[in-house]
Design a protein around this motif. Structure first.
Motif, PDB file in Angstrom:
ATOM      1  N   LEU A  88     -11.551  -7.416 -13.336  1.00 54.02           N
ATOM      2  CA  LEU A  88     -11.511  -8.191 -12.122  1.00 54.02           C
ATOM      3  C   LEU A  88     -12.223  -8.016 -10.927  1.00 54.02           C
ATOM      4  CD1 LEU A  88      -7.288  -8.463 -12.211  1.00 54.02           C
ATOM      5  CD2 LEU A  88      -9.153 -10.170 -13.193  1.00 54.02           C
ATOM      6  N   LEU A 111      -7.476  -3.210 -14.740  1.00 55.18           N
ATOM      7  CA  LEU A 111      -7.838  -4.384 -13.738  1.00 55.18           C
ATOM      8  C   LEU A 111      -9.319  -4.272 -13.291  1.00 55.18           C
ATOM      9  CD1 LEU A 111      -4.823  -4.540 -11.580  1.00 55.18           C
ATOM     10  CD2 LEU A 111      -5.719  -6.277 -13.384  1.00 55.18           C
ATOM     11  N   LYS A 168      -5.768 -13.072  -4.876  1.00 51.10           N
ATOM     12  CA  LYS A 168      -4.584 -12.434  -4.149  1.00 51.10           C
ATOM     13  C   LYS A 168      -5.009 -10.852  -3.815  1.00 51.10           C
ATOM     14  CE  LYS A 168      -1.717 -10.789  -8.041  1.00 51.10           C
ATOM     15  NZ  LYS A 168      -0.484 -10.583  -8.393  1.00 51.10           N
ATOM     16  N   LYS A 169      -5.571 -10.103  -4.691  1.00 43.53           N
ATOM     17  CA  LYS A 169      -6.341  -8.750  -4.375  1.00 43.53           C
ATOM     18  C   LYS A 169      -7.247  -8.509  -3.479  1.00 43.53           C
ATOM     19  CE  LYS A 169      -4.745  -7.200  -8.999  1.00 43.53           C
ATOM     20  NZ  LYS A 169      -3.588  -6.685  -8.518  1.00 43.53           N
ATOM     21  N   TYR A 185      -4.631 -17.619 -14.193  1.00 43.55           N
ATOM     22  CA  TYR A 185      -4.172 -16.402 -14.037  1.00 43.55           C
ATOM     23  C   TYR A 185      -5.344 -15.395 -13.132  1.00 43.55           C
ATOM     24  CZ  TYR A 185      -3.070 -11.414 -14.692  1.00 43.55           C
ATOM     25  OH  TYR A 185      -2.975 -10.206 -14.706  1.00 43.55           O
ATOM     26  N   ILE A 186      -6.616 -15.718 -13.925  1.00 47.90           N
ATOM     27  CA  ILE A 186      -7.755 -14.960 -13.327  1.00 47.90           C
ATOM     28  C   ILE A 186      -7.922 -15.258 -11.770  1.00 47.90           C
ATOM     29  CG2 ILE A 186     -10.057 -14.386 -13.451  1.00 47.90           C
ATOM     30  CD1 ILE A 186      -9.665 -14.712 -16.431  1.00 47.90           C
ATOM     31  N   TRP A 222      -5.927 -16.486  -9.579  1.00 52.41           N
ATOM     32  CA  TRP A 222      -5.067 -15.817  -8.715  1.00 52.41           C
ATOM     33  C   TRP A 222      -4.960 -14.727  -8.716  1.00 52.41           C
ATOM     34  CZ3 TRP A 222      -1.408 -17.893  -5.335  1.00 52.41           C
ATOM     35  CH2 TRP A 222      -0.435 -17.016  -5.065  1.00 52.41           C
ATOM     36  N   SER A 223      -5.391 -13.939  -9.676  1.00 51.28           N
ATOM     37  CA  SER A 223      -5.649 -12.440  -9.548  1.00 51.28           C
ATOM     38  C   SER A 223      -6.606 -11.795  -8.672  1.00 51.28           C
ATOM     39  CB  SER A 223      -5.704 -11.683 -11.002  1.00 51.28           C
ATOM     40  OG  SER A 223      -4.448 -11.920 -11.747  1.00 51.28           O
TER      41      SER A 223
END
Length: 331
Positions: A182, A179, A329-330, A322-323, A325-326
């Motif tokens: 990200l 990750l 949320k982090k 997906y990216i 949201w990822s």
């Protein structure tokens, strides 16, 4: 109701769920084995065609994609750019190796589906239960796949994500996580994430005051513990939707301008060979028209690929969602 009765009921529910999964697994696996080779073959053919194109035509295609689609997939393009820091060749070799292993499994699966060991004229896979079918396919994958090759490919992709973060952030950190790529996107879209969280917090106050009491009254007592979680998901979704819509518009404008300039310079190079774009303003003037057309197109289709492009670009759309949201949320 006794504890024993409750446990028996839970076991029965788990059994029903397992049975349902087994029933669904067979058609899902068959669909996967059918669709994946089509995607791999199409991607491979497209890449081979791309490699044969002149560099000016490649620039024209890249400019067109940026100009007319840049605002639709801002995080996907940013992720590709981040991976570029660690070397596109490494990524392509790893993906190619994984694709080869997948195709081997696909071919072995075809042979397995045609196997008739007892010679009764019907394939063996059509005569076994769903549970045995899943076991048989898992066993096939474990026997036919090359674990060292897959491990090396995944390790290369893993290293790419780490190097992408280290190079772009300007620090020498070795993260043990996939990750980490990200983290690059989190830095790049920090303002969007901050906006998303701010909107989510603002909506949360309204939801806690007005919506939460109504939900608790309408929800059975044993399920009320889910109310705060559901409200939190709703608030985050609202914040993400609004913030990323704003980011989409910003990305559409900037990508349309950058892509328009690439298009105009590529066309100038094709039409007026040998002419330096630095000695003329024609490319800048033409880029304004391309940029306006690119942004209008994205705005007209609602910043989503229109039919039939959406049939081909749905994997990219899923990756974009997906990216987003990822990285949100982090934070």
């Amino acid at each position: 109701m006794s504890e024993e009765t409750t446990d028996r009921g839970a076991i029965e529910e788990i059994g029903k769920a397992a049975e349902l999964i087994q029933q669904v697994a067979k058609p899902v696996l068959n669909l996967i084995f059918t669709v994946i080779p089509i995607i791999i073959n199409f991607t491979s053919a497209t890449y081979k065609f791309y490699k044969k194109l002149p560099i000016v035509v490649v620039r024209l295609i890249i400019g067109f994609i940026m100009c007319f689609f840049g605002g639709m997939f801002p995080t996907v393009f940013a992720a590709i750019e981040a991976a570029e820091y660690a070397g596109r060749t490494t990524v392509m070799k790893a993906v190619s190796a994984l694709s080869e292993e997948v195709m081997i499994i696909i071919e072995e699966n075809k042979k397995d589906n045609e196997t008739d060991a007892d010679g009764d004229g019907q394939s063996d896979v059509d005569q076994i239960s769903n549970q045995e079918f899943v076991r048989r396919k898992v066993d096939l994958v474990l026997r036919k796949i090359n674990p060292e090759k897959v491990n090396d490919a995944i390790s290369s992709l893993f290293k790419v994500s780490i190097d992408a973060y280290s190079n772009k952030a300007g620090i020498n950190i070795q993260f043990g996580r996939w990750l980490s790529v990200l983290a690059v996107l989190t830095v790049e879209f920090a303002r969007t994430i901050a906006m998303s969280l701010s909107i989510g917090d603002f909506v949360h106050k309204f939801m806690d005051h007005w919506v939460a009491p109504l939900m608790k009254r309408a929800t059975p007592k044993e399920y009320r513990k889910w109310t705060p979680v559901i409200i939190d998901w709703m608030c985050k979704s609202i914040g993400m939707t609004v913030a990323w819509k704003v980011q989409t518009i910003i990305s559409a404008v900037t990508s349309a301008m950058a892509g328009g300039l690439i298009i105009s310079r590529a066309i100038l190079q094709l039409v007026a060979k040998g002419k330096d774009h630095n000695n003329t303003m024609a490319d800048e003037f033409a880029s304004y028209g391309f940029a306006a057309a690119g942004f209008y197109f994205q705005f007209y289709v609602g910043f989503d690929p229109p039919f039939p492009l959406n049939l081909f670009l749905w994997p990219v759309q899923m990756a974009e969602t997906y990216i987003r949201w990822s990285i949100t949320k982090k934070s």
